[in-house]
Motif scaffolding. Structure first.
Motif, PDB file in Angstrom:
ATOM      1  N   ASP A  64       0.836  -1.212   0.000  1.00 19.49           N
ATOM      2  CA  ASP A  64       0.000   0.000   0.000  1.00 19.49           C
ATOM      3  C   ASP A  64       0.867   1.259   0.000  1.00 19.49           C
ATOM      4  N   PHE A  65       1.934   1.248   0.793  1.00 19.33           N
ATOM      5  CA  PHE A  65       2.835   2.399   0.864  1.00 19.33           C
ATOM      6  C   PHE A  65       3.552   2.594  -0.478  1.00 19.33           C
ATOM      7  N   ALA A  66       3.991   1.501  -1.096  1.00 21.11           N
ATOM      8  CA  ALA A  66       4.652   1.584  -2.404  1.00 21.11           C
ATOM      9  C   ALA A  66       3.693   2.167  -3.443  1.00 21.11           C
ATOM     10  N   LYS A  67       2.433   1.754  -3.399  1.00 25.89           N
ATOM     11  CA  LYS A  67       1.426   2.274  -4.337  1.00 25.89           C
ATOM     12  C   LYS A  67       1.259   3.779  -4.159  1.00 25.89           C
ATOM     13  N   GLU A  68       1.189   4.201  -2.909  1.00 23.25           N
ATOM     14  CA  GLU A  68       1.037   5.620  -2.609  1.00 23.25           C
ATOM     15  C   GLU A  68       2.211   6.423  -3.185  1.00 23.25           C
ATOM     16  N   LEU A  69       3.423   5.926  -2.976  1.00 21.13           N
ATOM     17  CA  LEU A  69       4.617   6.610  -3.488  1.00 21.13           C
ATOM     18  C   LEU A  69       4.663   6.619  -5.020  1.00 21.13           C
ATOM     19  N   ALA A  70       4.173   5.548  -5.637  1.00 21.67           N
ATOM     20  CA  ALA A  70       4.221   5.441  -7.099  1.00 21.67           C
ATOM     21  C   ALA A  70       3.268   6.415  -7.791  1.00 21.67           C
ATOM     22  N   ASP A  71       2.195   6.804  -7.109  1.00 19.57           N
ATOM     23  CA  ASP A  71       1.223   7.745  -7.672  1.00 19.57           C
ATOM     24  C   ASP A  71       0.763   7.295  -9.066  1.00 19.57           C
ATOM     25  N   ILE A  72       0.225   6.076  -9.124  1.00 15.61           N
ATOM     26  CA  ILE A  72      -0.222   5.490 -10.386  1.00 15.61           C
ATOM     27  C   ILE A  72      -1.548   6.123 -10.797  1.00 15.61           C
ATOM     28  N   ARG A  73      -1.599   6.592 -12.034  1.00 14.41           N
ATOM     29  CA  ARG A  73      -2.794   7.240 -12.567  1.00 14.41           C
ATOM     30  C   ARG A  73      -3.353   6.448 -13.733  1.00 14.41           C
ATOM     31  N   GLU A  74      -4.591   6.736 -14.083  1.00 12.24           N
ATOM     32  CA  GLU A  74      -5.244   6.049 -15.192  1.00 12.24           C
ATOM     33  C   GLU A  74      -4.401   6.180 -16.460  1.00 12.24           C
ATOM     34  N   GLY A  75      -4.235   5.076 -17.170  1.00 10.15           N
ATOM     35  CA  GLY A  75      -3.475   5.084 -18.419  1.00 10.15           C
ATOM     36  C   GLY A  75      -1.988   4.843 -18.249  1.00 10.15           C
ATOM     37  N   HIS A  76      -1.495   4.860 -17.019  1.00  6.80           N
ATOM     38  CA  HIS A  76      -0.074   4.598 -16.804  1.00  6.80           C
ATOM     39  C   HIS A  76       0.264   3.162 -17.160  1.00  6.80           C
ATOM     40  N   LYS A  77       1.331   2.995 -17.908  1.00  4.01           N
ATOM     41  CA  LYS A  77       1.863   1.674 -18.242  1.00  4.01           C
ATOM     42  C   LYS A  77       2.793   1.281 -17.096  1.00  4.01           C
ATOM     43  N   CYS A  78       2.463   0.154 -16.422  1.00  4.96           N
ATOM     44  CA  CYS A  78       3.173  -0.230 -15.206  1.00  4.96           C
ATOM     45  C   CYS A  78       3.936  -1.538 -15.385  1.00  4.96           C
ATOM     46  N   ALA A 126      15.226  -7.647 -19.206  1.00  5.33           N
ATOM     47  CA  ALA A 126      15.278  -6.178 -19.266  1.00  5.33           C
ATOM     48  C   ALA A 126      16.125  -5.620 -20.419  1.00  5.33           C
ATOM     49  N   PRO A 127      17.331  -6.138 -20.670  1.00  2.00           N
ATOM     50  CA  PRO A 127      18.132  -5.558 -21.760  1.00  2.00           C
ATOM     51  C   PRO A 127      17.500  -5.723 -23.150  1.00  2.00           C
ATOM     52  N   LYS A 128      16.612  -6.707 -23.301  1.00  2.00           N
ATOM     53  CA  LYS A 128      15.967  -6.960 -24.596  1.00  2.00           C
ATOM     54  C   LYS A 128      14.654  -6.193 -24.746  1.00  2.00           C
ATOM     55  N   CYS A 129      14.160  -5.643 -23.655  1.00  2.00           N
ATOM     56  CA  CYS A 129      12.861  -4.971 -23.663  1.00  2.00           C
ATOM     57  C   CYS A 129      12.974  -3.598 -24.325  1.00  2.00           C
ATOM     58  N   THR A 130      12.095  -3.335 -25.284  1.00  2.86           N
ATOM     59  CA  THR A 130      12.098  -2.030 -25.964  1.00  2.86           C
ATOM     60  C   THR A 130      11.012  -1.107 -25.411  1.00  2.86           C
ATOM     61  N   GLU A 131      10.110  -1.650 -24.589  1.00  8.94           N
ATOM     62  CA  GLU A 131       9.047  -0.838 -23.975  1.00  8.94           C
ATOM     63  C   GLU A 131       9.637   0.062 -22.887  1.00  8.94           C
ATOM     64  N   ARG A 132       8.953   1.174 -22.640  1.00 13.47           N
ATOM     65  CA  ARG A 132       9.291   2.032 -21.511  1.00 13.47           C
ATOM     66  C   ARG A 132       8.017   2.192 -20.682  1.00 13.47           C
ATOM     67  N   PHE A 133       8.179   2.316 -19.365  1.00 16.33           N
ATOM     68  CA  PHE A 133       7.051   2.286 -18.447  1.00 16.33           C
ATOM     69  C   PHE A 133       6.929   3.596 -17.675  1.00 16.33           C
ATOM     70  N   ASP A 134       5.665   3.968 -17.404  1.00 14.52           N
ATOM     71  CA  ASP A 134       5.386   5.168 -16.612  1.00 14.52           C
ATOM     72  C   ASP A 134       5.682   4.940 -15.141  1.00 14.52           C
ATOM     73  N   ARG A 135       5.374   3.729 -14.667  1.00 13.96           N
ATOM     74  CA  ARG A 135       5.562   3.392 -13.256  1.00 13.96           C
ATOM     75  C   ARG A 135       6.152   1.990 -13.146  1.00 13.96           C
ATOM     76  N   ILE A 136       7.167   1.872 -12.319  1.00 11.80           N
ATOM     77  CA  ILE A 136       7.767   0.571 -12.026  1.00 11.80           C
ATOM     78  C   ILE A 136       7.829   0.446 -10.510  1.00 11.80           C
ATOM     79  N   VAL A 137       7.235  -0.632 -10.006  1.00  7.60           N
ATOM     80  CA  VAL A 137       7.232  -0.884  -8.563  1.00  7.60           C
ATOM     81  C   VAL A 137       7.815  -2.273  -8.366  1.00  7.60           C
ATOM     82  N   LEU A 138       8.860  -2.372  -7.527  1.00  7.53           N
ATOM     83  CA  LEU A 138       9.516  -3.664  -7.370  1.00  7.53           C
ATOM     84  C   LEU A 138       9.994  -3.938  -5.957  1.00  7.53           C
TER      85      LEU A 138
END
Length: 169
Positions: A64-78, A126-138
């Motif tokens: 829950d705390f990580a979600k709050e910090l990430a500030d994920i909004r509608e349409g964000h690619k996560c 990860a090195p092969k991935c060409t996508e970029r993300f708005d939010r990454i939570v790990l």
């Protein structure tokens, strides 16, 4: 108490089942369709080795705390690298969230919950991935400097205006 029955209960709990008892009747509830994951266990005859995969589930309060910090909004690619059973992904929109998980069984769990689940070692993917993300939570594995390596790999997949939240040692 039959040891085989207890072992079956442990498997169901490892798959995320919540045990209920009334008198002698026992049942498990899941927040996803567990059939593909149970089939994977039945076919392989084993659960994934949690310790070799450095799997330690994220506690709800921390997620829950990580979600709050990430500030994920509608349409964000996560993205949730090393997703496990998806404790962090559960805080992100399923339709725009990609989960990377090394365990085939856990990928089936994640897919059953509606996530795009990719069965891979995040550091190799990860090195092969060409996508970029708005939010990454790990919540990466901590042993052998893996937390730092996962953090660096994740940072490379972030959009310029993106936000990364990591649970680190």
């Amino acid at each position: 108490s039959n040891p085989r029955v207890e072992e079956a209960y442990q498997v169901l709990e490892a798959l995320g089942g919540v045990r209920h008892n009334i008198n002698l009747f026992v049942w498990y509830e899941f927040d996803y369709d567990p059939q593909p994951a149970i089939a994977q266990v039945a076919i392989s005859g084993m659960l994934p080795d949690d310790k070799s995969h450095q799997y330690y589930p994220t506690r709800e309060r921390l997620a829950d705390f990580a979600k709050e910090l990430a500030d994920i909004r509608e349409g964000h690619k996560c993205l949730e690298p090393s997703a496990g059973n998806g404790a962090l992904a559960a805080k992100m929109p399923a339709e725009t969230t990609t989960c990377i998980e090394i365990s085939a069984m856990r990928c089936k769990v994640l897919a059953s919950k509606g996530y795009k689940a990719v069965e891979a070692d995040f550091l190799a993917w990860a090195p092969k991935c060409t996508e970029r993300f708005d939010r990454i939570v790990l919540n990466p594995p901590f042993a052998n400097n893996r937390a730092t390596l996962h953090l660096q790999a994740a940072a490379g997949l972030l959009k310029d205006d993106g936000r990364l939240v990591a649970i680190l040692p």
